[in-house]
Design a protein around this motif. Structure first.
Motif, mmCIF file in Angstrom:
data_model
loop_
_atom_site.group_PDB
_atom_site.id
_atom_site.type_symbol
_atom_site.label_atom_id
_atom_site.label_comp_id
_atom_site.label_asym_id
_atom_site.label_seq_id
_atom_site.Cartn_x
_atom_site.Cartn_y
_atom_site.Cartn_z
ATOM 1 N N ILE A 50 -33.288 -24.162 70.473
ATOM 2 C CA ILE A 50 -33.185 -22.717 70.336
ATOM 3 C C ILE A 50 -34.302 -22.061 71.130
ATOM 4 N N GLY A 51 -34.243 -20.734 71.231
ATOM 5 C CA GLY A 51 -35.276 -19.991 71.933
ATOM 6 C C GLY A 51 -34.706 -18.700 72.473
ATOM 7 N N GLY A 56 -34.942 -21.192 79.155
ATOM 8 C CA GLY A 56 -34.655 -22.425 79.877
ATOM 9 C C GLY A 56 -33.792 -23.407 79.116
ATOM 10 N N LYS A 57 -33.108 -22.943 78.072
ATOM 11 C CA LYS A 57 -32.334 -23.859 77.216
ATOM 12 C C LYS A 57 -31.191 -24.517 77.995
ATOM 13 N N SER A 58 -30.360 -23.712 78.630
ATOM 14 C CA SER A 58 -29.243 -24.273 79.397
ATOM 15 C C SER A 58 -29.744 -25.062 80.597
ATOM 16 N N MET A 204 -27.727 -30.085 71.425
ATOM 17 C CA MET A 204 -26.997 -28.822 71.411
ATOM 18 C C MET A 204 -27.933 -27.648 71.653
ATOM 19 N N VAL A 205 -27.598 -26.812 72.632
ATOM 20 C CA VAL A 205 -28.266 -25.532 72.846
ATOM 21 C C VAL A 205 -27.477 -24.465 72.113
#
Length: 255
Positions: A50-51, A56-58, A204-205
């Motif tokens: 998460i964030g 930059g998650k993906s 998982m994002v």
């Protein structure tokens, strides 16, 4: 909860499937989106990332799947570096990836979409079809239907099923609940849990941070391309720092 900026992400014992070590990566020359990201996913774990937007998650998922230039650091799969490998090689090595959008072939039937997931090993179609329809039973009844006629939630099921056809050791999911109604979002999270319980290590994002942390074995909070916090999902969900800094603007659904 661990402050990942000061303490390496380690934690529980168990075979490490995917590990990111101090990864710097980006799309444009000289511009990094990831700035020293670290992550460990052990066999059978469900990892939630998460964030805030732009953290930059993906990009982290795409770095694992060979879609982003990794400029520093290393990414390993079952102990072997995979930096620089293309998507087809990664699929053959056991990495499945479900992007957030454009994740089905709309002009093809459900069955044909699943067959596309097995282009490297078509002989095991019946065996793998039995597995994916044990999780997504309704798809087995609608194999001749064109994917373009499906709802967003149904397309997400097809996309996840196609990625599972190659029997991946790790499944990367980019925003599986994005754009879905609340009911369909709940269904998506249930299916992700089902996939994980079937033995597939899952990373998982998610923007629905609360729901993500509810089902994750461990979570990472990404901020400015770095892992700011890491810990068991429920611990992060209830940590005052994470609530104050991130959960106030993320995943507004009630826990």
């Amino acid at each position: 909860m661990t402050d990942a900026a000061s303490t390496p992400a380690a934690g529980n014992d168990g075979e490490i499937v995917v590990e990111l070590k101090d990864v710097h990566a980006g799309y444009l020359p000289g511009v990094n989106i990831l700035n020293g990201a670290n992550l460990i996913a052990r066999k059978g774990e469900l990892i939630g990332i998460i964030g805030p937007n732009g953290a930059g998650k993906s990009t982290l998922l795409k770095s694992i799947f060979g879609m982003v230039n990794v400029r520093e650091g290393d990414i390993t799969l079952n102990g072997a570096s995979i930096v620089g490998l293309k998507a087809d090689k990664l699929v053959a090595r056991g990495v499945g990836f479900v992007p957030q959008t454009n994740n089905v072939f709309p002009s093809l039937t459900i069955a044909e979409n699943l067959q596309m997931g097995l282009y490297q090993n078509p002989k095991v179609y019946n065996e793998r079809l039995e597995f994916v329809t044990s999780i997504f039973a309704e798809l087995g009844k609608r194999l001749p239907q064109r994917a373009g006629s499906l709802s967003g939630g149904e397309r997400q099921m097809v996309a996840m099923s196609r990625a599972l056809m190659m029997d991946p050791s790790v499944l990367l999911l980019d925003e599986p609940s994005a754009g879905l109604s609340p009911v369909r979002q709940d269904d998506a999270f249930i299916r992700v849990s089902d996939i994980n319980r079937a033995g597939v290590t899952t990373i998982m994002v998610e923007q629905n941070a609360r729901r993500c942390l509810q089902i994750a074995d461990r979570g990472y909070v990404l901020d400015q391309g770095r892992d700011a916090y890491e810990g068991p999902g429920r611990d992060l969900l209830n940590d005052p720092k994470v609530i104050g800094l991130y959960l106030g603007t993320l995943g507004t659904d009630a826990a």
